[in-house]
Design a protein around this motif. Structure first.
Motif, PDB file in Angstrom:
ATOM      1  N   PRO A 157       2.814  53.681   8.460  1.00 18.61           N
ATOM      2  CA  PRO A 157       1.983  54.330   9.478  1.00 18.61           C
ATOM      3  C   PRO A 157       0.976  53.383  10.132  1.00 18.61           C
ATOM      4  CG  PRO A 157       2.115  55.720   7.537  1.00 18.61           C
ATOM      5  CD  PRO A 157       2.738  54.400   7.184  1.00 18.61           C
ATOM      6  N   LEU A 158       0.528  52.383   9.397  1.00 19.25           N
ATOM      7  CA  LEU A 158      -0.417  51.411   9.953  1.00 19.25           C
ATOM      8  C   LEU A 158       0.291  50.302  10.732  1.00 19.25           C
ATOM      9  CD1 LEU A 158      -2.839  51.092   6.903  1.00 19.25           C
ATOM     10  CD2 LEU A 158      -3.267  52.289   9.068  1.00 19.25           C
ATOM     11  N   GLY A 159       1.614  50.269  10.640  1.00 19.74           N
ATOM     12  CA  GLY A 159       2.372  49.225  11.333  1.00 19.74           C
ATOM     13  C   GLY A 159       2.167  47.848  10.731  1.00 19.74           C
ATOM     14  N   ILE A 160       1.913  47.791   9.434  1.00 21.68           N
ATOM     15  CA  ILE A 160       1.656  46.512   8.767  1.00 21.68           C
ATOM     16  C   ILE A 160       2.915  46.081   8.015  1.00 21.68           C
ATOM     17  CG2 ILE A 160       0.250  45.309   7.054  1.00 21.68           C
ATOM     18  CD1 ILE A 160      -1.984  47.305   7.641  1.00 21.68           C
ATOM     19  N   GLU A 161       3.390  44.902   8.335  1.00 27.08           N
ATOM     20  CA  GLU A 161       4.560  44.322   7.664  1.00 27.08           C
ATOM     21  C   GLU A 161       4.145  43.716   6.331  1.00 27.08           C
ATOM     22  OE1 GLU A 161       7.691  44.444   8.833  1.00 27.08           O
ATOM     23  OE2 GLU A 161       7.069  45.514  10.646  1.00 27.08           O
ATOM     24  N   VAL A 162       5.124  43.451   5.493  1.00 29.53           N
ATOM     25  CA  VAL A 162       4.859  42.957   4.140  1.00 29.53           C
ATOM     26  C   VAL A 162       4.078  41.641   4.150  1.00 29.53           C
ATOM     27  CG1 VAL A 162       7.108  41.826   3.880  1.00 29.53           C
ATOM     28  CG2 VAL A 162       5.847  42.539   1.861  1.00 29.53           C
ATOM     29  N   THR A 163       4.403  40.730   5.047  1.00 31.59           N
ATOM     30  CA  THR A 163       3.708  39.439   5.087  1.00 31.59           C
ATOM     31  C   THR A 163       2.233  39.622   5.396  1.00 31.59           C
ATOM     32  OG1 THR A 163       5.735  38.337   5.776  1.00 31.59           O
ATOM     33  CG2 THR A 163       3.681  37.163   6.188  1.00 31.59           C
ATOM     34  N   GLU A 164       1.930  40.463   6.368  1.00 32.61           N
ATOM     35  CA  GLU A 164       0.536  40.715   6.745  1.00 32.61           C
ATOM     36  C   GLU A 164      -0.198  41.473   5.643  1.00 32.61           C
ATOM     37  OE1 GLU A 164      -3.061  40.800   8.890  1.00 32.61           O
ATOM     38  OE2 GLU A 164      -1.318  39.479   8.926  1.00 32.61           O
ATOM     39  N   ALA A 165       0.455  42.455   5.036  1.00 30.10           N
ATOM     40  CA  ALA A 165      -0.168  43.212   3.951  1.00 30.10           C
ATOM     41  C   ALA A 165      -0.480  42.285   2.773  1.00 30.10           C
ATOM     42  CB  ALA A 165       0.738  44.352   3.512  1.00 30.10           C
ATOM     43  N   ALA A 166       0.458  41.407   2.429  1.00 30.14           N
ATOM     44  CA  ALA A 166       0.245  40.464   1.332  1.00 30.14           C
ATOM     45  C   ALA A 166      -0.934  39.546   1.643  1.00 30.14           C
ATOM     46  CB  ALA A 166       1.513  39.654   1.086  1.00 30.14           C
ATOM     47  N   ARG A 167      -1.006  39.067   2.867  1.00 34.74           N
ATOM     48  CA  ARG A 167      -2.120  38.202   3.263  1.00 34.74           C
ATOM     49  C   ARG A 167      -3.442  38.938   3.115  1.00 34.74           C
ATOM     50  NH1 ARG A 167      -5.706  37.508   6.866  1.00 34.74           N
ATOM     51  NH2 ARG A 167      -4.999  39.160   8.265  1.00 34.74           N
ATOM     52  N   ARG A 168      -3.500  40.162   3.617  1.00 33.64           N
ATOM     53  CA  ARG A 168      -4.748  40.941   3.548  1.00 33.64           C
ATOM     54  C   ARG A 168      -5.143  41.273   2.113  1.00 33.64           C
ATOM     55  NH1 ARG A 168      -4.764  45.387   8.440  1.00 33.64           N
ATOM     56  NH2 ARG A 168      -4.135  43.980  10.108  1.00 33.64           N
ATOM     57  N   LEU A 169      -4.160  41.490   1.260  1.00 33.13           N
ATOM     58  CA  LEU A 169      -4.449  41.814  -0.134  1.00 33.13           C
ATOM     59  C   LEU A 169      -4.691  40.571  -0.987  1.00 33.13           C
ATOM     60  CD1 LEU A 169      -1.806  44.639  -0.631  1.00 33.13           C
ATOM     61  CD2 LEU A 169      -4.305  44.927  -0.566  1.00 33.13           C
ATOM     62  N   GLY A 170      -4.367  39.396  -0.445  1.00 29.04           N
ATOM     63  CA  GLY A 170      -4.570  38.151  -1.183  1.00 29.04           C
ATOM     64  C   GLY A 170      -3.555  37.938  -2.289  1.00 29.04           C
ATOM     65  N   VAL A 171      -2.322  38.420  -2.060  1.00 28.38           N
ATOM     66  CA  VAL A 171      -1.245  38.226  -3.025  1.00 28.38           C
ATOM     67  C   VAL A 171      -0.091  37.501  -2.340  1.00 28.38           C
ATOM     68  CG1 VAL A 171      -1.850  40.260  -4.387  1.00 28.38           C
ATOM     69  CG2 VAL A 171      -0.152  40.475  -2.575  1.00 28.38           C
ATOM     70  N   ALA A 172       0.805  36.938  -3.136  1.00 27.78           N
ATOM     71  CA  ALA A 172       1.977  36.274  -2.576  1.00 27.78           C
ATOM     72  C   ALA A 172       2.884  37.315  -1.924  1.00 27.78           C
ATOM     73  CB  ALA A 172       2.736  35.532  -3.669  1.00 27.78           C
ATOM     74  N   ARG A 173       3.532  36.922  -0.852  1.00 30.15           N
ATOM     75  CA  ARG A 173       4.454  37.818  -0.172  1.00 30.15           C
ATOM     76  C   ARG A 173       5.542  38.296  -1.128  1.00 30.15           C
ATOM     77  NH1 ARG A 173       9.108  38.811   1.971  1.00 30.15           N
ATOM     78  NH2 ARG A 173       9.346  39.699   4.050  1.00 30.15           N
ATOM     79  N   THR A 174       6.043  37.391  -1.955  1.00 34.47           N
ATOM     80  CA  THR A 174       7.107  37.762  -2.892  1.00 34.47           C
ATOM     81  C   THR A 174       6.621  38.814  -3.898  1.00 34.47           C
ATOM     82  OG1 THR A 174       6.562  35.850  -4.270  1.00 34.47           O
ATOM     83  CG2 THR A 174       8.368  35.591  -2.716  1.00 34.47           C
ATOM     84  N   THR A 175       5.372  38.711  -4.302  1.00 36.95           N
ATOM     85  CA  THR A 175       4.807  39.687  -5.243  1.00 36.95           C
ATOM     86  C   THR A 175       4.826  41.079  -4.628  1.00 36.95           C
ATOM     87  OG1 THR A 175       3.378  38.026  -6.250  1.00 36.95           O
ATOM     88  CG2 THR A 175       2.728  40.335  -6.535  1.00 36.95           C
ATOM     89  N   LEU A 176       4.327  41.200  -3.421  1.00 36.49           N
ATOM     90  CA  LEU A 176       4.282  42.502  -2.755  1.00 36.49           C
ATOM     91  C   LEU A 176       5.686  42.985  -2.410  1.00 36.49           C
ATOM     92  CD1 LEU A 176       2.540  44.789  -1.769  1.00 36.49           C
ATOM     93  CD2 LEU A 176       2.300  43.590   0.413  1.00 36.49           C
ATOM     94  N   SER A 177       6.540  42.072  -2.005  1.00 37.04           N
ATOM     95  CA  SER A 177       7.916  42.433  -1.672  1.00 37.04           C
ATOM     96  C   SER A 177       8.638  42.998  -2.882  1.00 37.04           C
ATOM     97  CB  SER A 177       8.661  41.208  -1.130  1.00 37.04           C
ATOM     98  OG  SER A 177       9.981  41.543  -0.805  1.00 37.04           O
ATOM     99  N   ARG A 178       8.422  42.403  -4.058  1.00 42.25           N
ATOM    100  CA  ARG A 178       9.056  42.901  -5.284  1.00 42.25           C
ATOM    101  C   ARG A 178       8.598  44.323  -5.597  1.00 42.25           C
ATOM    102  NH1 ARG A 178      12.011  40.356  -8.462  1.00 42.25           N
ATOM    103  NH2 ARG A 178      11.227  41.282 -10.388  1.00 42.25           N
TER     104      ARG A 178
END
Length: 95
Positions: free
Chosen positions: A19-40
């Motif tokens: 709903p926020l239109g946030i992709e995994v890469t951007e969400a990971a950046r904002r949360l301060g985690v690796a993209r792979t971590t959030l993707s998993r």
């Protein structure tokens, strides 16, 4: 407990990020985690850790306790889908 309990990724992906239109890469950046971590997590290969739950809370997405309860409920539901293991009582039966 629910008959089938969804993985917390469903709520994070469908009700927060999409709903926020946030992709995994951007969400990971904002949360301060690796993209792979959030993707998993979003692909159901990992659960929501206490660290990620806390980061979601700091990012304004509910509370860490909420995310941990979702994760715990999901894991208990999964455990109960198998034949119960043989377990013996730790305390003698009360007379």
């Amino acid at each position: 407990m629910m008959k089938t309990h969804p993985h917390p990724r469903s709520l994070l992906r469908d009700d927060v990020l999409e709903p926020l239109g946030i992709e995994v890469t951007e969400a990971a950046r904002r949360l301060g985690v690796a993209r792979t971590t959030l993707s998993r997590v979003l692909n159901g290969h990992s659960g929501i850790s206490p660290d990620l739950a806390y980061r979601l809370e700091l990012a304004g997405v509910s509370t860490a306790r909420f995310w941990m309860i979702l994760q715990t409920n999901y894991e208990l539901w999964k455990a109960r889908q198998h034949e119960p293991p043989h377990v013996e009582p730790l305390r003698p039966e009360a007379a």
